[in-house]
Design a protein around this motif. Structure first.
Motif, PDB file in Angstrom:
ATOM      1  N   ASP A 168       0.818  -1.218   0.000  1.00  0.00           N
ATOM      2  CA  ASP A 168       0.000   0.000   0.000  1.00  0.00           C
ATOM      3  C   ASP A 168       0.853   1.269   0.000  1.00  0.00           C
ATOM      4  OD1 ASP A 168       0.946  -0.861   2.470  1.00  0.00           O
ATOM      5  OD2 ASP A 168      -0.494   0.390   3.551  1.00  0.00           O
ATOM      6  N   ILE A 169       2.162   1.104  -0.097  1.00  0.00           N
ATOM      7  CA  ILE A 169       3.034   2.290  -0.056  1.00  0.00           C
ATOM      8  C   ILE A 169       3.593   2.557  -1.449  1.00  0.00           C
ATOM      9  CG2 ILE A 169       5.264   3.138   0.814  1.00  0.00           C
ATOM     10  CD1 ILE A 169       4.468   1.719   3.482  1.00  0.00           C
ATOM     11  N   ASN A 170       3.606   3.826  -1.792  1.00  0.00           N
ATOM     12  CA  ASN A 170       4.052   4.194  -3.123  1.00  0.00           C
ATOM     13  C   ASN A 170       5.587   4.114  -3.240  1.00  0.00           C
ATOM     14  OD1 ASN A 170       3.678   5.102  -5.722  1.00  0.00           O
ATOM     15  ND2 ASN A 170       4.088   7.235  -5.103  1.00  0.00           N
ATOM     16  N   ILE A 171       6.029   3.421  -4.265  1.00  0.00           N
ATOM     17  CA  ILE A 171       7.477   3.256  -4.467  1.00  0.00           C
ATOM     18  C   ILE A 171       7.873   3.969  -5.746  1.00  0.00           C
ATOM     19  CG2 ILE A 171       9.275   1.554  -4.923  1.00  0.00           C
ATOM     20  CD1 ILE A 171       7.575  -0.406  -3.315  1.00  0.00           C
ATOM     21  N   SER A 172       8.913   4.796  -5.656  1.00  0.00           N
ATOM     22  CA  SER A 172       9.216   5.570  -6.862  1.00  0.00           C
ATOM     23  C   SER A 172      10.281   4.959  -7.776  1.00  0.00           C
ATOM     24  CB  SER A 172       9.595   7.007  -6.523  1.00  0.00           C
ATOM     25  OG  SER A 172       9.810   7.182  -5.166  1.00  0.00           O
ATOM     26  N   LEU A 173      11.302   4.373  -7.241  1.00  0.00           N
ATOM     27  CA  LEU A 173      12.322   3.784  -8.107  1.00  0.00           C
ATOM     28  C   LEU A 173      12.693   2.431  -7.551  1.00  0.00           C
ATOM     29  CD1 LEU A 173      15.100   6.491  -8.611  1.00  0.00           C
ATOM     30  CD2 LEU A 173      13.136   6.027 -10.041  1.00  0.00           C
ATOM     31  N   ILE A 174      12.969   1.492  -8.430  1.00  0.00           N
ATOM     32  CA  ILE A 174      13.430   0.192  -7.950  1.00  0.00           C
ATOM     33  C   ILE A 174      14.677  -0.185  -8.738  1.00  0.00           C
ATOM     34  CG2 ILE A 174      12.879  -2.255  -7.708  1.00  0.00           C
ATOM     35  CD1 ILE A 174       9.930  -1.495  -7.837  1.00  0.00           C
ATOM     36  N   SER A 175      15.659  -0.700  -8.031  1.00  0.00           N
ATOM     37  CA  SER A 175      16.829  -1.168  -8.748  1.00  0.00           C
ATOM     38  C   SER A 175      17.263  -2.475  -8.118  1.00  0.00           C
ATOM     39  CB  SER A 175      17.926  -0.107  -8.654  1.00  0.00           C
ATOM     40  OG  SER A 175      19.172  -0.696  -8.472  1.00  0.00           O
ATOM     41  N   HIS A 176      17.437  -3.469  -8.962  1.00  0.00           N
ATOM     42  CA  HIS A 176      17.769  -4.788  -8.445  1.00  0.00           C
ATOM     43  C   HIS A 176      18.848  -5.386  -9.313  1.00  0.00           C
ATOM     44  CE1 HIS A 176      16.584  -9.256  -7.852  1.00  0.00           C
ATOM     45  NE2 HIS A 176      17.552  -8.898  -7.070  1.00  0.00           N
ATOM     46  N   GLY A 177      19.853  -5.952  -8.658  1.00  0.00           N
ATOM     47  CA  GLY A 177      20.737  -6.785  -9.448  1.00  0.00           C
ATOM     48  C   GLY A 177      22.092  -6.203  -9.779  1.00  0.00           C
ATOM     49  N   ALA A 178      22.272  -4.905  -9.666  1.00  0.00           N
ATOM     50  CA  ALA A 178      23.565  -4.361 -10.042  1.00  0.00           C
ATOM     51  C   ALA A 178      24.665  -5.060  -9.254  1.00  0.00           C
ATOM     52  CB  ALA A 178      23.603  -2.862  -9.798  1.00  0.00           C
ATOM     53  N   SER A 179      24.485  -5.233  -7.978  1.00  0.00           N
ATOM     54  CA  SER A 179      25.524  -5.899  -7.216  1.00  0.00           C
ATOM     55  C   SER A 179      25.104  -7.322  -6.877  1.00  0.00           C
ATOM     56  CB  SER A 179      25.789  -5.157  -5.920  1.00  0.00           C
ATOM     57  OG  SER A 179      24.856  -5.576  -4.951  1.00  0.00           O
ATOM     58  N   SER A 180      23.882  -7.655  -7.175  1.00  0.00           N
ATOM     59  CA  SER A 180      23.303  -8.974  -6.962  1.00  0.00           C
ATOM     60  C   SER A 180      23.121  -9.348  -5.491  1.00  0.00           C
ATOM     61  CB  SER A 180      24.073 -10.079  -7.697  1.00  0.00           C
ATOM     62  OG  SER A 180      25.215 -10.457  -6.966  1.00  0.00           O
ATOM     63  N   VAL A 181      23.537  -8.514  -4.591  1.00  0.00           N
ATOM     64  CA  VAL A 181      23.222  -8.821  -3.201  1.00  0.00           C
ATOM     65  C   VAL A 181      22.302  -7.770  -2.602  1.00  0.00           C
ATOM     66  CG1 VAL A 181      25.359 -10.077  -2.821  1.00  0.00           C
ATOM     67  CG2 VAL A 181      25.229  -7.676  -2.146  1.00  0.00           C
ATOM     68  N   ASN A 182      21.773  -6.884  -3.441  1.00  0.00           N
ATOM     69  CA  ASN A 182      20.855  -5.919  -2.858  1.00  0.00           C
ATOM     70  C   ASN A 182      19.650  -5.657  -3.739  1.00  0.00           C
ATOM     71  OD1 ASN A 182      20.816  -3.516  -4.479  1.00  0.00           O
ATOM     72  ND2 ASN A 182      22.892  -3.100  -3.790  1.00  0.00           N
ATOM     73  N   MET A 183      18.609  -5.186  -3.074  1.00  0.00           N
ATOM     74  CA  MET A 183      17.411  -4.713  -3.754  1.00  0.00           C
ATOM     75  C   MET A 183      17.191  -3.322  -3.195  1.00  0.00           C
ATOM     76  SD  MET A 183      14.508  -5.122  -5.410  1.00  0.00           S
ATOM     77  CE  MET A 183      14.004  -6.825  -5.563  1.00  0.00           C
ATOM     78  N   THR A 184      17.198  -2.348  -4.076  1.00  0.00           N
ATOM     79  CA  THR A 184      17.134  -0.965  -3.615  1.00  0.00           C
ATOM     80  C   THR A 184      15.902  -0.285  -4.182  1.00  0.00           C
ATOM     81  OG1 THR A 184      19.540  -0.923  -3.643  1.00  0.00           O
ATOM     82  CG2 THR A 184      18.429   1.202  -3.608  1.00  0.00           C
ATOM     83  N   PHE A 185      15.212   0.467  -3.372  1.00  0.00           N
ATOM     84  CA  PHE A 185      14.080   1.236  -3.893  1.00  0.00           C
ATOM     85  C   PHE A 185      13.910   2.523  -3.107  1.00  0.00           C
ATOM     86  CE2 PHE A 185      11.253   0.040  -0.473  1.00  0.00           C
ATOM     87  CZ  PHE A 185      11.721  -1.211  -0.085  1.00  0.00           C
ATOM     88  N   VAL A 186      13.091   3.400  -3.638  1.00  0.00           N
ATOM     89  CA  VAL A 186      12.951   4.725  -3.049  1.00  0.00           C
ATOM     90  C   VAL A 186      11.502   4.970  -2.639  1.00  0.00           C
ATOM     91  CG1 VAL A 186      13.301   7.187  -3.462  1.00  0.00           C
ATOM     92  CG2 VAL A 186      14.809   5.526  -4.549  1.00  0.00           C
ATOM     93  N   VAL A 187      11.328   5.506  -1.440  1.00  0.00           N
ATOM     94  CA  VAL A 187       9.988   5.878  -0.958  1.00  0.00           C
ATOM     95  C   VAL A 187      10.054   7.302  -0.408  1.00  0.00           C
ATOM     96  CG1 VAL A 187       9.299   3.516  -0.357  1.00  0.00           C
ATOM     97  CG2 VAL A 187      10.427   4.946   1.363  1.00  0.00           C
TER      98      VAL A 187
END
Ligand code: ASP
Ligand code: MG
Length: 454
Positions: free
Chosen positions: A416-435
């Protein structure tokens, strides 16, 4: 066979007062059999005070600058009075008198601009570690440890980029071995100040704020240490910020890769660059709490030791700004990304998260000092939209590498929370997103519940 050294680095809060110094001596004593080499930061707040004094002197107030340091000189004396005997106190006093004279002289030079300011600044700021390391030697000796001062400026050779000098590895490695190995072999405990070094020409330099970790990693790498211990005021790396989730736990192990991701995202424990020398030689780095020395802390190791958990830790960083750059010209054109990145390079601004679509690029910035100029340049390429007050969330774990289900689990927990950017896989050990910044507490809590509580 020769015993491998154990490098023990103590941060500013671990040497902030007499009680802290006493704990350090105790902790070092516990490692006596493991050939300890001790690296210390300045006493907490001393580096800041020295930098502030430099600023005052720069404005022409050398006297005020010098006087502002008085309380910090007294803090050193107080430790000496509480923990040292007659002769230790005398030698510390001598050291301090000498430092005062030098500092006074340096501050006057700053006010008169009689030498390059950057050079004077490093000379001034180096006194934090010069004094703390001398004091620590005395404290260790008073506790019957065979401690011996080693001047880091004779061990770590750098270029002359004052304020954030880069070590010259071959020379540094050779000097550290040459100077410290015989001491270790003789059963002595070398104690040196972190952060400080000297250029090839012999001028005092510093490795950048927080640089004592870097010193410890350099010493550890040169000696091919058994382990590098980073003693601080938190018990290792936690599953998340305990101010948001009081249930946060200490991680037993972490891989270098995972630690690097976390370090960037505000886990103030270790900067990836600072442990690079240890990473290169695959030396384990342990983060421990000098206030709770019996706790294991977190071991940072070459490979992530398999744990049943996919997610190791959840980090975040507030105060983020998003830029969306949109241009129809981007469609099917090459050189577009490079044009954008060049603008950031020109303004020396680091981009954190990047995502792209057919006609737009979205990216996040932490440092907005040059924002206006950047936008002006970007507007030559396309339209720019700005969203301030954002937060980056970074979910870290080697398990994210090839587990598609984890992403679903993350986003279901905050659907239910708005997420603006998602980035996954660049380092393969993280999932990054912006709220949005104002929901960050809620997001972190829910994710922590999802991955750690049940
Ligand atoms: N004393 C220096 C600083 O405060 C270096 C360090 O503590 O690592 O930045
Ligand atoms: Mg520090």
């Amino acid at each position: 066979m020769e015993k491998k050294a154990t490098v023990m680095k103590f941060g500013g809060t671990s040497v902030q007062d007499a009680a802290a110094f006493a704990r350090v001596a105790e902790i070092v004593s516990g490692e006596k059999e493991n050939s300890p080499v001790v690296v210390t930061s300045a006493m907490a707040k001393v580096t800041d005070a020295l930098l502030q004094a430099f600023e005052w002197a720069k404005k022409g107030n050398a006297t005020t600058a010098f006087e502002s340091l008085q309380p910090h000189f007294e803090r050193h004396i107080k430790v000496a009075e509480e923990l040292l005997g007659e002769s230790g106190r005398k030698s510390l006093q001598l050291e301090l008198d000498y430092a005062k004279q030098e500092l006074n002289d340096l501050l006057v030079r700053v006010s008169r601009r009689s030498l390059p300011l950057q050079m004077l600044k490093d000379a001034i700021v180096s006194y934090g570690e010069q004094l703390s390391s001398r004091l620590l030697v005395e404290v260790c000796q008073a506790k019957k440890l065979n401690a011996r001062h080693a001047d880091a400026r004779r061990l770590i050779v750098t270029d002359d980029e004052y304020g954030s000098a880069a070590p010259v590895w071959d020379q540094t490695e050779r000097l550290i071995r040459l100077e410290l190995q015989p001491l270790i072999a003789a059963g002595e405990i070398p104690v040196l100040g972190g952060f400080i070094a000297a250029s090839r020409g012999g001028e005092t330099t510093t490795l950048g704020r927080g640089g004592s970790d870097y010193s410890a990693a350099l010493v550890g790498a040169a000696l091919q240490a058994r382990e590098i211990q980073i003693w601080t005021d938190v018990t290792g790396v936690l599953t998340c910020d305990p101010r948001i989730c009081p249930e946060a736990r200490t991680l037993k192990t972490l891989s270098y890769e995972e630690a690097a991701e976390l370090a960037y995202f505000g886990a103030k424990v270790l900067h990836p660059k600072t442990i690079q020398p240890a990473v290169d030689l695959q030396i384990p780095v342990r983060v421990c709490n000098s206030r709770q020395p019996t706790e294991q802390g977190t071991m940072i190791l070459p490979q992530s030791q398999s744990t049943p958990r996919l997610v190791k830790s959840i980090a975040y960083k507030k105060g983020i700004t998003i830029l969306h750059i949109t241009s129809a010209r981007m469609l099917g054109a090459y050189g577009f990304m490079s044009a954008i990145f060049q603008i950031f390079e020109r303004h020396r601004t680091v981009i954190d998260v990047v995502t792209t679509s057919e006609v737009s690029v979205s990216l996040t910035l932490d440092d907005t000092a040059a924002l206006e100029a950047i936008i002006k340049d970007l507007e030559r390429i396309g339209t720019v939209e700005i969203e301030p007050n954002q937060a980056v969330v970074c979910v870290v774990g080697s398990g994210l590498r090839d587990t598609s289900g984890v992403a679903a689990q993350i986003f279901a927990a905050i659907s239910d929370i708005n997420i603006s950017l998602i980035s996954h896989g660049a380092s393969s050990v993280n999932m990054t997103f912006v709220v949005q910044e104002n929901v960050i507490g809620e997001v972190i809590k829910r994710l922590h519940d999802e991955f750690f509580t049940n």
